[in-house]
Design a protein around this motif. Structure first.
Motif, PDB file in Angstrom:
ATOM      1  N   ALA A 198      -6.897 -10.988  34.459  1.00  0.00           N
ATOM      2  CA  ALA A 198      -7.930 -11.173  35.485  1.00  0.00           C
ATOM      3  C   ALA A 198      -8.763 -12.425  35.195  1.00  0.00           C
ATOM      4  O   ALA A 198      -9.095 -13.187  36.114  1.00  0.00           O
ATOM      5  N   SER A 199      -9.088 -12.661  33.931  1.00  0.00           N
ATOM      6  CA  SER A 199      -9.858 -13.856  33.557  1.00  0.00           C
ATOM      7  C   SER A 199      -9.050 -15.124  33.829  1.00  0.00           C
ATOM      8  O   SER A 199      -9.594 -16.119  34.313  1.00  0.00           O
TER       9      SER A 199
ATOM     10  N   GLN B 233      -8.984 -15.802  37.547  1.00  0.00           N
ATOM     11  CA  GLN B 233     -10.288 -16.283  37.974  1.00  0.00           C
ATOM     12  C   GLN B 233     -10.481 -17.763  37.635  1.00  0.00           C
ATOM     13  O   GLN B 233     -11.195 -18.484  38.328  1.00  0.00           O
TER      14      GLN B 233
ATOM     15  N   ASP C 114     -14.293 -23.584  36.495  1.00  0.00           N
ATOM     16  CA  ASP C 114     -13.527 -22.383  36.812  1.00  0.00           C
ATOM     17  C   ASP C 114     -12.166 -22.711  37.402  1.00  0.00           C
ATOM     18  O   ASP C 114     -11.365 -21.802  37.654  1.00  0.00           O
ATOM     19  N   LYS C 115     -11.899 -23.972  37.632  1.00  0.00           N
ATOM     20  CA  LYS C 115     -10.621 -24.406  38.179  1.00  0.00           C
ATOM     21  C   LYS C 115      -9.968 -25.394  37.217  1.00  0.00           C
ATOM     22  O   LYS C 115     -10.652 -26.037  36.433  1.00  0.00           O
TER      23      LYS C 115
END
Length: 329
Positions: free
Chosen positions: A112-113, A116, A311-312
């Motif tokens: 999940a991390s 994300q 985050d990308k």
């Protein structure tokens, strides 16, 4: 299985004469056993579809075996097929054993991390399709799992459609070692930067081909030698920490490039302007040394800059870097 034997003394009557360990290509373990009567027989266990193909009674048991395997797979259990051959070397399929091999507790949170943070995670397993789908569901991943036969067909007759299906898949089931290498290669040809985890000898070619091969804790020497990163801690959560740190490093590299360009422009502009306007060189030898020392101090501070990771996935924005300039220009 041993606990299920009513009298364990019965096991002592059998002696293993020859043992062939499991290998990922044949997907089975085989042994020659000598009984109390002195007669020898062979036993094998492995992937149910492999054991079925060995059995002479396949026509009689295939439907029942497939049903048992699918029922176990729907509950997330792996299955082992078991066969026996007497001295006539004719294999008889005798049963299916279920095994519970749940994912690690932190695996779901790790995936999940990663998602994300803009990382697309794909499952690559030698298990059956139904098991792979159930595991993928438990881990919160997509259930678009491809059978390995699609990969082999795509390798023999590559097409844009087959490559796109590999790119869009959430995982792959019933893969052979060579399939892992093919998956990495196809994704790279589609412009992806590919990282792969593995621990076995059969993972080494794919680990070497990947842009970032990651050998997990307890990996074989071959996997460690082929990988770019070797994990010492158990689990995969440390990979998320590595992604975060790499993005912090990228941010610092970006800051360094912008600072160097801006500082060079500032020095050159002021010195050139002073020479043209006042007709003399405004910087002495001592000043040049001081500028170099003070610049090095500022550059060293960039290495420890308290940046925030993105985050990308990061990539160079050359317009921003080359377009940077001092605020007064």
């Amino acid at each position: 299985m041993i606990a299920g034997v009513k009298d364990d003394k019965e096991l002592k009557k059998y002696q293993i004469v020859h043992f062939q360990p499991f290998d990922p290509v044949h997907k089975r373990t085989e042994a020659t056993v000598k009984g109390a009567d002195g007669k020898q027989f062979k036993v094998a266990k492995g992937a149910p579809q492999v054991i079925l193909q060995m059995a002479t009674n396949i026509a009689d048991v295939k439907a029942e075996v497939d049903k048992a395997v699918n029922d176990f797979a729907a509950r997330g259990f792996r299955s082992l097929g078991v066969a026996r051959a007497d001295q006539d070397d004719k294999w008889q399929f005798v049963g299916v054993l279920p095994m519970s091999d749940p994912p690690r507790e932190q695996a779901k949170a790790t995936i999940a991390s990663a998602v994300q943070m803009g990382v697309k995670v794909k499952m690559v397993t030698g298990d059956q399709l139904a098991i792979a789908k159930e595991m993928s569901r438990q881990l919160g991943m997509g259930t678009n799992i491809l059978d390995a036969t699609v990969l082999r067909d795509a390798k023999d007759q590559p097409s844009a459609q087959s490559a796109a299906s590999i790119d869009n898949a959430d995982g792959f089931a019933q893969v052979f070692p060579e399939d892992k290498y093919n998956i990495v290669e196809v994704l790279q040809k589609h412009g992806h930067i590919v990282g792969m985890t593995g621990d076995g000898v059969n993972d080494a070619p794919a680990l070497k081909q990947a842009d970032c091969g990651i050998a997990v804790s307890g990996a074989t020497d071959a996997a460690r030698a082929a990988a770019d990163i070797v994990l010492l801690a158990s689990g995969l959560s440390v990979i998320i920490d590595a992604i975060k740190e790499s993005r912090r490093i990228f941010q610092r590299m970006n800051s360094y490039a912008i600072y160097r360009i801006a500082e060079t422009l500032r020095v050159l502009f002021l010195m050139t302007l002073a020479i043209l306007v006042f007709n003399f060189y405004p910087v002495t030898a001592v000043m040049i040394v001081m500028i170099a020392v003070l610049n090095d101090g500022a550059i060293l501070s960039i290495a420890y800059d308290n940046v925030h990771y993105s985050d990308k996935p990061e990539k160079w924005n050359m317009r921003l870097v080359l377009g940077s300039r001092p605020s007064w220009v």
